[in-house]
Enzyme design. Sequence first.
Site, PDB file in Angstrom:
ATOM      1  N   HIS A   1       0.845  -1.206   0.000  1.00  0.00           N
ATOM      2  CA  HIS A   1       0.000   0.000   0.000  1.00  0.00           C
ATOM      3  C   HIS A   1       0.879   1.254   0.000  1.00  0.00           C
ATOM      4  O   HIS A   1       0.611   2.211  -0.729  1.00  0.00           O
ATOM      5  CB  HIS A   1      -0.885   0.061   1.261  1.00  0.00           C
ATOM      6  CG  HIS A   1      -1.938  -0.992   1.354  1.00  0.00           C
ATOM      7  ND1 HIS A   1      -2.083  -1.797   2.453  1.00  0.00           N
ATOM      8  CD2 HIS A   1      -2.924  -1.367   0.492  1.00  0.00           C
ATOM      9  CE1 HIS A   1      -3.116  -2.616   2.278  1.00  0.00           C
ATOM     10  NE2 HIS A   1      -3.640  -2.381   1.095  1.00  0.00           N
TER      11      HIS A   1
ATOM     12  N   LYS B   1     -15.634  -7.742   4.845  1.00  0.00           N
ATOM     13  CA  LYS B   1     -14.359  -8.126   5.456  1.00  0.00           C
ATOM     14  C   LYS B   1     -14.397  -7.909   6.957  1.00  0.00           C
ATOM     15  O   LYS B   1     -14.780  -6.840   7.420  1.00  0.00           O
ATOM     16  CB  LYS B   1     -13.209  -7.303   4.858  1.00  0.00           C
ATOM     17  CG  LYS B   1     -12.814  -7.738   3.466  1.00  0.00           C
ATOM     18  CD  LYS B   1     -11.519  -7.065   3.034  1.00  0.00           C
ATOM     19  CE  LYS B   1     -11.143  -7.454   1.615  1.00  0.00           C
ATOM     20  NZ  LYS B   1      -9.942  -6.749   1.131  1.00  0.00           N
TER      21      LYS B   1
ATOM     22  N   ARG C   1      -2.314  -6.097  -8.455  1.00  0.00           N
ATOM     23  CA  ARG C   1      -1.236  -7.074  -8.263  1.00  0.00           C
ATOM     24  C   ARG C   1      -1.291  -8.136  -9.360  1.00  0.00           C
ATOM     25  O   ARG C   1      -0.526  -8.132 -10.277  1.00  0.00           O
ATOM     26  CB  ARG C   1      -1.354  -7.753  -6.887  1.00  0.00           C
ATOM     27  CG  ARG C   1      -0.851  -6.911  -5.750  1.00  0.00           C
ATOM     28  CD  ARG C   1      -1.426  -7.356  -4.444  1.00  0.00           C
ATOM     29  NE  ARG C   1      -2.869  -7.187  -4.437  1.00  0.00           N
ATOM     30  CZ  ARG C   1      -3.621  -7.297  -3.366  1.00  0.00           C
ATOM     31  NH1 ARG C   1      -3.086  -7.628  -2.227  1.00  0.00           N
ATOM     32  NH2 ARG C   1      -4.916  -7.091  -3.433  1.00  0.00           N
TER      33      ARG C   1
ATOM     34  N   SER D   1      -2.787  -7.625   2.950  1.00  0.00           N
ATOM     35  CA  SER D   1      -3.054  -7.512   4.388  1.00  0.00           C
ATOM     36  C   SER D   1      -3.407  -8.887   4.962  1.00  0.00           C
ATOM     37  O   SER D   1      -2.988  -9.235   6.062  1.00  0.00           O
ATOM     38  CB  SER D   1      -4.217  -6.553   4.642  1.00  0.00           C
ATOM     39  OG  SER D   1      -3.935  -5.282   4.133  1.00  0.00           O
TER      40      SER D   1
HETATM   41  P1  ADP Z   1      -9.884  -3.461  -0.535  1.00  0.00           P
HETATM   42  O1  ADP Z   1     -10.596  -4.237   0.519  1.00  0.00           O
HETATM   43  O2  ADP Z   1     -10.588  -2.213  -0.940  1.00  0.00           O
HETATM   44  O3  ADP Z   1      -9.371  -4.254  -1.712  1.00  0.00           O
HETATM   45  P2  ADP Z   1      -7.165  -3.383   0.394  1.00  0.00           P
HETATM   46  O4  ADP Z   1      -6.629  -2.689   1.585  1.00  0.00           O
HETATM   47  O5  ADP Z   1      -7.041  -4.868   0.373  1.00  0.00           O
HETATM   48  O6  ADP Z   1      -8.626  -2.882   0.243  1.00  0.00           O
HETATM   49  O7  ADP Z   1      -6.462  -2.800  -0.908  1.00  0.00           O
HETATM   50  C1  ADP Z   1      -6.621  -1.461  -1.303  1.00  0.00           C
HETATM   51  C2  ADP Z   1      -6.036  -1.299  -2.686  1.00  0.00           C
HETATM   52  O8  ADP Z   1      -4.643  -1.520  -2.649  1.00  0.00           O
HETATM   53  C3  ADP Z   1      -6.582  -2.284  -3.726  1.00  0.00           C
HETATM   54  O9  ADP Z   1      -6.672  -1.616  -4.966  1.00  0.00           O
HETATM   55  C4  ADP Z   1      -5.516  -3.349  -3.795  1.00  0.00           C
HETATM   56  O10 ADP Z   1      -5.507  -4.013  -5.037  1.00  0.00           O
HETATM   57  C5  ADP Z   1      -4.277  -2.508  -3.581  1.00  0.00           C
HETATM   58  N1  ADP Z   1      -3.161  -3.271  -3.041  1.00  0.00           N
HETATM   59  C6  ADP Z   1      -3.128  -4.023  -1.910  1.00  0.00           C
HETATM   60  N2  ADP Z   1      -1.919  -4.596  -1.746  1.00  0.00           N
HETATM   61  C7  ADP Z   1      -1.153  -4.202  -2.794  1.00  0.00           C
HETATM   62  C8  ADP Z   1       0.183  -4.474  -3.226  1.00  0.00           C
HETATM   63  N3  ADP Z   1       0.977  -5.303  -2.546  1.00  0.00           N
HETATM   64  N4  ADP Z   1       0.627  -3.886  -4.370  1.00  0.00           N
HETATM   65  C9  ADP Z   1      -0.208  -3.081  -5.077  1.00  0.00           C
HETATM   66  N5  ADP Z   1      -1.469  -2.794  -4.745  1.00  0.00           N
HETATM   67  C10 ADP Z   1      -1.953  -3.344  -3.622  1.00  0.00           C
END
Ligand code: ADP
Length: 164
Positions: A17, A41, A90, A128
Amino acid sequence: MKVAVYPGSFDPITNGHLDIIERASKIADKLIVLVAHNISKNGMFTSTEKARLIKESVKNFSNVEIDCFEGLLVEYVKENNINFIVRGLRAISDFEMELQMAILNRKLYSGAETLFLMTSTEHSYLSSSMVKELFQMNGSVSQFVPECVEIAMKNKLCGGETNE
Ligand code: ADP
């Protein structure tokens, strides 16, 4: 002024992130990292805790702000005159859901564009959920999350607060 929002669950914020935040902050004049409530979630941290951890992690970026929101993302986007919605990609598995969301958001409100940033190779596997699973199995998460997050996770395990 171009204002971007980066919405997500951030439960907790990871180095993946952070990489997206750093890169998006160079594209937008102002970037709002939005802790969005995700009804599907079950979280480890509350929105307030997540926001505090993000704030601590982005303290060196001068044009990044943090906010929390419970409603529909497009309502936030409209109310705050946002120009871009930033999302990270990703794997191909991310793409389908992200495409659906981007199209739906544009149908609901066409005043903002979704901007996808590709993950950096070193973060391509990082999520996460993976960090939480590793932590629950007593693995070290130090290379995957900011230090404040690791400390907060350990505090959670002890049943304590996260230094609020
Ligand atoms: P959500 O529940 O909205 O998907 P997340 O916190 O899991 O929230 O992710 C928020 C955003 O960050 C999403 O667009 C996700 O694809 C992106 N994201 C999460 N981890 C990574 C990573 N390692 N590299 C690039 N983008 C990421």
